[in-house]
Structures are given as C-alpha cells and as structure tokens.
Design a protein around this motif. Structure first.
Motif, mmCIF file in Angstrom:
data_model
loop_
_atom_site.group_PDB
_atom_site.id
_atom_site.type_symbol
_atom_site.label_atom_id
_atom_site.label_comp_id
_atom_site.label_asym_id
_atom_site.label_seq_id
_atom_site.Cartn_x
_atom_site.Cartn_y
_atom_site.Cartn_z
ATOM 1 N N THR A 52 0.838 -1.202 0.000
ATOM 2 C CA THR A 52 0.000 0.000 0.000
ATOM 3 C C THR A 52 0.875 1.255 0.000
ATOM 4 N N ASN A 53 1.934 1.229 0.858
ATOM 5 C CA ASN A 53 2.884 2.364 0.885
ATOM 6 C C ASN A 53 3.508 2.583 -0.480
ATOM 7 N N ALA A 54 3.873 1.447 -1.180
ATOM 8 C CA ALA A 54 4.482 1.541 -2.511
ATOM 9 C C ALA A 54 3.489 2.181 -3.492
ATOM 10 N N ARG B 117 13.826 7.181 11.011
ATOM 11 C CA ARG B 117 12.626 7.218 11.866
ATOM 12 C C ARG B 117 11.438 6.505 11.264
ATOM 13 N N ILE B 118 11.660 5.925 10.114
ATOM 14 C CA ILE B 118 10.553 5.365 9.330
ATOM 15 C C ILE B 118 9.780 4.274 10.084
ATOM 16 N N PHE B 119 10.509 3.513 10.992
ATOM 17 C CA PHE B 119 9.865 2.420 11.696
ATOM 18 C C PHE B 119 9.328 2.835 13.071
ATOM 19 N N PHE C 49 3.776 6.235 14.735
ATOM 20 C CA PHE C 49 3.188 7.553 14.428
ATOM 21 C C PHE C 49 4.066 8.430 13.565
ATOM 22 N N PHE C 50 5.098 7.829 12.966
ATOM 23 C CA PHE C 50 5.879 8.668 12.038
ATOM 24 C C PHE C 50 5.242 8.550 10.655
ATOM 25 N N THR C 51 4.856 9.713 10.148
ATOM 26 C CA THR C 51 4.261 9.714 8.793
ATOM 27 C C THR C 51 4.551 11.033 8.108
ATOM 28 N N THR C 52 4.650 10.982 6.812
ATOM 29 C CA THR C 52 4.827 12.232 6.042
ATOM 30 C C THR C 52 3.554 12.552 5.272
ATOM 31 N N LYS C 53 2.562 11.667 5.488
ATOM 32 C CA LYS C 53 1.313 11.866 4.726
ATOM 33 C C LYS C 53 0.406 12.863 5.456
ATOM 34 N N GLY C 54 -0.448 13.479 4.707
ATOM 35 C CA GLY C 54 -1.295 14.529 5.275
ATOM 36 C C GLY C 54 -2.242 14.024 6.352
ATOM 37 N N LYS D 130 -4.776 11.070 6.364
ATOM 38 C CA LYS D 130 -4.365 10.124 5.330
ATOM 39 C C LYS D 130 -3.581 8.961 5.916
ATOM 40 N N GLY D 131 -2.523 9.286 6.663
ATOM 41 C CA GLY D 131 -1.691 8.203 7.243
ATOM 42 C C GLY D 131 -1.695 8.284 8.747
ATOM 43 N N LEU D 132 -1.569 7.100 9.348
ATOM 44 C CA LEU D 132 -1.497 7.068 10.819
ATOM 45 C C LEU D 132 -0.046 6.993 11.303
ATOM 46 N N GLY D 133 0.842 6.569 10.417
ATOM 47 C CA GLY D 133 2.259 6.400 10.830
ATOM 48 C C GLY D 133 2.438 5.170 11.692
ATOM 49 N N LEU D 134 1.515 4.208 11.570
ATOM 50 C CA LEU D 134 1.630 2.996 12.389
ATOM 51 C C LEU D 134 1.984 1.770 11.551
ATOM 52 N N GLY D 135 1.714 1.831 10.238
ATOM 53 C CA GLY D 135 1.910 0.660 9.366
ATOM 54 C C GLY D 135 3.296 0.038 9.479
ATOM 55 N N LEU D 136 4.345 0.802 9.242
ATOM 56 C CA LEU D 136 5.703 0.240 9.223
ATOM 57 C C LEU D 136 6.148 -0.169 10.626
ATOM 58 N N SER D 137 5.719 0.617 11.617
ATOM 59 C CA SER D 137 6.091 0.297 12.990
ATOM 60 C C SER D 137 5.508 -1.056 13.390
ATOM 61 N N ARG E 55 9.938 -3.433 -4.425
ATOM 62 C CA ARG E 55 10.562 -2.228 -4.993
ATOM 63 C C ARG E 55 9.512 -1.385 -5.709
ATOM 64 N N ASP E 56 9.601 -0.051 -5.441
ATOM 65 C CA ASP E 56 8.694 0.837 -6.206
ATOM 66 C C ASP E 56 9.549 1.831 -6.976
ATOM 67 N N ARG E 57 8.907 2.723 -7.756
ATOM 68 C CA ARG E 57 9.657 3.722 -8.542
ATOM 69 C C ARG E 57 9.318 5.119 -8.033
HETATM 70 P P1 ADP Z 1 1.629 5.916 6.892
HETATM 71 O O1 ADP Z 1 1.675 5.104 5.689
HETATM 72 O O2 ADP Z 1 0.409 5.920 7.657
HETATM 73 O O3 ADP Z 1 2.293 7.254 6.773
HETATM 74 P P2 ADP Z 1 3.737 4.090 7.576
HETATM 75 O O4 ADP Z 1 4.341 3.653 8.879
HETATM 76 O O5 ADP Z 1 3.222 3.037 6.731
HETATM 77 O O6 ADP Z 1 2.624 5.152 7.907
HETATM 78 O O7 ADP Z 1 4.806 4.893 6.804
HETATM 79 C C1 ADP Z 1 5.534 5.866 7.439
HETATM 80 C C2 ADP Z 1 6.142 6.802 6.434
HETATM 81 O O8 ADP Z 1 7.175 6.148 5.726
HETATM 82 C C3 ADP Z 1 5.323 7.304 5.389
HETATM 83 O O9 ADP Z 1 4.561 8.494 5.835
HETATM 84 C C4 ADP Z 1 6.261 7.686 4.273
HETATM 85 O O10 ADP Z 1 6.810 8.989 4.483
HETATM 86 C C5 ADP Z 1 7.333 6.723 4.438
HETATM 87 N N1 ADP Z 1 7.215 5.638 3.429
HETATM 88 C C6 ADP Z 1 6.682 4.434 3.652
HETATM 89 N N2 ADP Z 1 6.774 3.699 2.531
HETATM 90 C C7 ADP Z 1 7.401 4.475 1.589
HETATM 91 C C8 ADP Z 1 7.770 4.275 0.214
HETATM 92 N N3 ADP Z 1 7.534 3.113 -0.450
HETATM 93 N N4 ADP Z 1 8.386 5.314 -0.435
HETATM 94 C C9 ADP Z 1 8.629 6.482 0.236
HETATM 95 N N5 ADP Z 1 8.308 6.716 1.495
HETATM 96 C C10 ADP Z 1 7.686 5.713 2.186
#
Ligand code: ADP
Length: 603
Positions: free
Chosen positions: A500-502, A543-545, A548-553, A556-563, A530-532
C-alpha cells in the motif's frame, strides 16, 4: 625522594665500612706489629746463629790443627840438641833450617825456639829482615806459661813482624827439666779474608772487648765497650797489640725483643741497627761475634704488615662491594614491588572510575529510556487525541445538523449526514483495530506458510488500492515459492502495509511499476518490494519504523503501518529494512526464516 634516601643510605654505609675497616686495620697493625717484629728478628737471629756456629767451627778447626804441634816438635832431636847447647852455631843453623822446613810444610806463620830467659835462638824466619832470632819475648804470657811447664795459647799483634797471629807454646823438656820454650805462630789473615764476602759482619773480640779480628780493617783494635784504665793497663802489660792504641767504637748497645742490638752511625748521618750474636770460645780465650743488619728483617716485617693491611683492605673492599650489590638488588626489588603496587593501585583507581562512569551511564540510559517512554506515550496520546477528536467533532456536527434537518423535515439530507457519521465511526474503528495490534501476543505459534498462498490473499486486499493509484505489480516468488515460519494473517498484514505504501509512493509518478520478488538466502527467505517513487531520504529512513511517524497529510496516514510491520517481522525472528534502489525508488527487504532450512531441504 626514594632514590635520594637510597643514595644517602649508601653514603652512610660507605662511611661506616670505611671507619670499621680503618679501626680493624689499626687494631691488626697494633697487634701484629710486635708479633711480626719478634718473628722476623728471631728468624734473622737464628740465621745469624748458624753463621756464628760456622765461623766458630772454622776458627776452631783452623787452630786445632796446630794445637798439638809445639809439644810434638819440642821432642825433636834438633830442638833438644839446640837447647842442650844453645850457644852452638851449628846446632842453631840446623834448628833454623828444620823450623823453616816444618813451617813451610805446616803452613804456619812462624815457629821459633826460646831460651829460659826469653831470648829467641832459632826461628823459621831466621833469614828474613824481620827475623825473630835474638829477640826477647819474655813479656808474652805464652812464654811465661810455657816456662812454667804448661802449654799455652795467645793471640796478639807481632811486635817484630807487626802481623797478627795466634800463638801456641809448649815447654821443651830435656831429661825432665824445662830448658826452653817452642812457639807456633799461626796467621789469622786467611780466615779473616773469608769473612769479607759474608753477608754477616764477623769479628773476634778479646776478653777486654777489643776487636782482634774483623772483616772490616777499621774495626781492628777498636773496643765495643768503654775502655777503662784497668783494661788498658792489662792490654799494655801483655803488649798484645804492640804499639797500637785501642779506641772505642761509636756504638750504642740495646736489647730489643730479647736480642742484642748495636746501633752504629751509617752513611749520611743515619744510624743502622745490627743484631749482635756472640759466642765465647773458652779454649781460644776470645769471643766470636756476628752482626746482622736488621734492615732486611725490618723490611720483611714491614712488607708482611703491608701485605696484611692490603689483604684486610682488599677483603673489606670485596665484602663492601658484595654488600653494596646486595643492597642495590634489595633496593631494586623494593622499587619493583612499589612500582607494581602503584600500578595495581592505579588500575584499581581506573577500574573504580570506569565502574562509576558505567553506573552513571546505566543510570542516564535508564533515565533516557524512561524519558523516551514518556515522550512516546505523550506523542501517542497527542496523535490519538488528534485522530479521535477530529472525527468526533465531525460526528457531533453531523449529528446536530441531522437533528435540525429532521426537525425541518429534510430527511434525505439528514440520512446523508447519518451515512457520513457511519463512515467516521468506521474510521475510528479501524484506528482502534490498528492500535490493538500493539497489544499482540508476541509468542503466538508460528507455522510453515507458503508465500504463494499469503501473496494471493494480499493481492486480493490491495488490488482496489493499486487500481485507484493506477499502479501495476509484478510478482516473482521463484519455483517453488519459499515456505517460511510465520503467522499467515500477520505476514499478510505486513505485505499489505508495504505494498500500500508503494502504491502511495508511485501514485503521482509516470512510472508506477511495483515489483515483488522472493529468494532464498542461507536459512532465510528474502522478500523485496521495490517501487519507482521518490525513495526514502536518510533523515526519514532513521525514523521510518517509529510509531506515528508519517509524512502523509492529516487524515491520510497514521504512521503505524511500518512500525507494526517491523514488530511483526521481529516476532518471526526476521528483519525489516529499507534502502534506496540505484535507479530510484525505495526497496523494502523482509527477511524471514525458512520453515525447512536449506541444508535439511537438500538432504
Ligand atoms: P503511513 O503510511 O500511515 O504514513 P507508515 O508507517 O506506513 O505510515 O509509513 C511511514 C512513512 O514512511 C510514510 O509516511 C512515508 O513517508 C514513508 N514511506 C513508507 N513507505 C514508503 C515508500 N515506499 N516510499 C517512500 N516513502 C515511504
């Protein structure tokens, strides 16, 4: 400081050793000097005694040869005849020749015959300028004794010949009556000459102490004892020394260490000490003396003393060097021990410091963890209240306006509001669903799961999202697809999150391809997605893992998926990492242990 005190100690020790050595040396010199002196003097005296014995024996031997001769020759016919008729010139000549022949044969000095009045009527030297014939020697004791019927001996300086000699005399008896005397004079020069080369000064003195024979001509007729008038008178009566006037030698007599010492003036105003040994020869009526220079004995005992002193000094030196060496060794050992102790002390100090720092570090770490936990909790509370408050406010608004719309009978619009409320509640439910994942049970059972099956379900879920993003996905799991040890639903959740992130990352891009591959690496399966998209910048990657870290608006994102995904993969005993592909885009790698390790699979 320690070195200084060591130096001081060594100096003190040196001084002490020097003092002790000095005292010992003085004591030894004090004790040894008289012993050495006596011993070397005794030695010199015993050697001189041998010389004396030899000299006495030689003298006696020499004189003994002549002792019996006067009595023997007195019986000779020529002598008897002459004294029976002293005035007969023929008999005198016969006697003269006979005496001359005998004298030459016996190697005596002179032989002569005297009448009872003392007149010499025949002599072996009748034909020499110093002929005794016609001389009267009645004053000589040897004549007086012979005329009195005794054999006699006498030594004297010849009044006529001025030659020293030893006289033997005997009476000449004719038919029992004493008719004259015969005298043998023996030279002493030869004996005396043999003394000149001797190491000892040998001389003969008469009962008055006057020297009669000596290797040194200056000493002749000199007296070792003061000449008293009696002595001079006795000497003059016998005319023993003819016209010679005896003089006194400048000597001092003393006794040292039981020995007689004669001190005489030596060359250059110095004095010389001589050891004096004497033996009285009764028969000859004289005393034979031997003088030994004490210089050699003195030199010897001094040399011996010097050797002893040197030996003491050498022994002291050796002893001292050994002591010093031992002291230095001890000092070095002490220093080593001290240095070791110092080192150990420092190590202990450092260890204590280190332990203290470690403790501090642990405390600080614990504080930090505590702070981080609190911060995380605060962050989470803020995010949660934000996430919940927004939909709750919206729900309230929709509910209020729905109430208003119903009262105005605008039912279709009110229904629409209720539908919106439903959607918002769904969103909040989904949020709480995600949060529940944090409260998972990490030790849930793991089963062999084929990636084939998991991916099939995953694609089913993500297909609508991929469609809205107009993204394509290519899957290559290899043949056969790896079987991993995992929880199938949780693994699916991880894959859904990452795919989904990809899809989010490529949504606005021209190239919207996503690739999913799986391969085996040792005992693990490695799944790469891998994405493009834009990839992950290094600042974000760190900090990606984090929760609550997210760059999405907002919304839109909770910042919990990767963690959550990270924690799930860790629970499987695997790992989740992110990197940027060389040609752009992010690459997420999921490592999960294979259900059957490759080695076993190969068997
Ligand atoms: P969310 O998707 O809710 O923001 P995630 O924990 O899934 O939370 O992701 C955290 C952040 O990691 C994202 O906000 C994004 O900035 C970055 N990220 C995750 N996957 C990718 C990706 N495939 N390419 C670029 N940035 C990514």
């Amino acid at each position: 400081m320690r070195r200084e005190s060591g130096l001081l100690q060594r100096t003190r020790r040196s001084l002490l050793a020097l003092c002790v050595t000095g005292l010992v040396t003085i004591a030894v010199v004090w004790i040894a000097t008289p012993i050495l002196k006596r011993s070397f003097m005794d030695e010199a005296a015993s050697q001189a005694a041998s010389a004396l014995r030899l000299a006495v024996a030689a003298l006696n031997g020499h004189l003994k040869r002549y002792e019996a001769l006067p009595a023997l020759i007195a019986d000779h016919d020529d002598i008897q005849d002459l004294l029976a008729d002293p005035g007969n010139p023929e008999l005198r000549q016969t006697a003269d020749l006979y005496l001359k022949a005998i004298n030459a044969l016996l190697k005596s000095s002179e032989i002569y015959v005297m009448k009872p009045d003392g007149e010499t009527i025949a002599a072996s030297n009748f034909d020499t300028p110093t002929s005794f014939v016609g001389e009267n020697f009645s004053y000589r004791p040897y004549f007086q004794q012979a005329i009195a019927g005794q054999t006699a001996r006498f030594y004297a300086l010849g009044t006529t010949s001025a030659k020293r000699g030893y006289y033997f005399s005997a009476p000449v008896r004719i038919a029992g009556a004493i008719r004259g005397a015969i005298v043998f004079k023996v030279d002493v020069d030869l004996i005396e000459a043999s003394w000149r080369d001797s190491d000892y000064k040998i001389f003969v003195s008469d009962p008055e102490g006057i020297i009669f024979m000596s290797g040194n001509p200056d000493w002749l007729y000199a007296s070792l004892v003061p000449l008293t008038p009696d002595r001079l008178a006795r000497t003059a009566a016998s005319r023993r020394y003819a016209d010679k006037l005896p003089h006194t030698l400048l000597v001092t007599r003393s006794r040292v260490e039981g020995h007689d010492i004669l001190t005489m003036p030596g060359p250059a105003g110095a004095t010389r000490d001589y050891l004096l040994l004497s033996e009285a020869v009764e028969d000859a009526g004289w005393t034979v003396n031997v003088l030994t220079d004490t210089a050699s004995a003195v030199n010897q005992w001094r040399t011996a003393l010097a050797a002893i002193v040197l030996s003491i000094c050498f022994a002291a030196l050796v002893f001292f060097v050994l002591i010093q060496r031992k002291a230095r060794r001890d000092e070095r050992m002490l220093m080593d021990i001290q240095a070791k102790a110092e080192l150990e002390r420092r190590v202990a100090e450092r260890t204590a410091d280190l332990a203290y720092v470690n403790r501090k570090l642990r405390d600080t770490q614990a504080d930090l963890i505590q702070a981080a936990k609190l911060a995380g909790l605060g962050q989470m509370s803020a995010a949660l209240s934000h996430e919940f408050n927004q939909p709750l406010a919206a729900v309230r608004n929709y509910a209020e306006s729905a109430d208003l719309l119903i009262s105005r009978d605008r039912l279709p619009e009110a229904r629409d509001n209720l539908a919106r409320i439903g959607k918002l509640v769904d969103r909040m439910a989904s949020l709480s669903q995600h949060l529940r994942n944090f409260a998972r049970k990490p030790n849930e059972r793991l089963d062999p799961v084929s990636l084939d099956a998991v991916l099939e379900d995953t694609l089913e879920i993500v297909r609508p999202r991929l469609a809205t993003a107009r993204a394509t996905i290519t899957v290559d799991l290899g043949e056969p697809a790896p079987v991993v040890l995992a929880g199938p639903i949780r693994l699916q959740q991880v894959l859904v999150n990452i795919v989904t992130n990809a899809a989010d990352a490529v949504e606005e891009k021209d190239d919207r391809r996503i690739t999913l591959t799986a391969r085996r690496a040792q005992d693990n399966a490695v799944i790469e997605i891998r994405d493009r998209g834009d990839g992950v910048s290094p600042a974000i990657a760190a900090r990606i893992f984090d929760p609550f870290f997210t760059t999405k608006g907002v919304g839109k994102g909770l910042g919990l998926g990767l963690s959550i995904s990270y924690n799930i993969v860790k629970d499987f005993g695997g790992d989740l990492t992110v990197a940027n592909h060389a040609e752009g885009g992010a690459v997420f790698s999921i490592v999960i242990p294979l259900a059957v390790p490759q080695k076993e699979a190969a068997q």
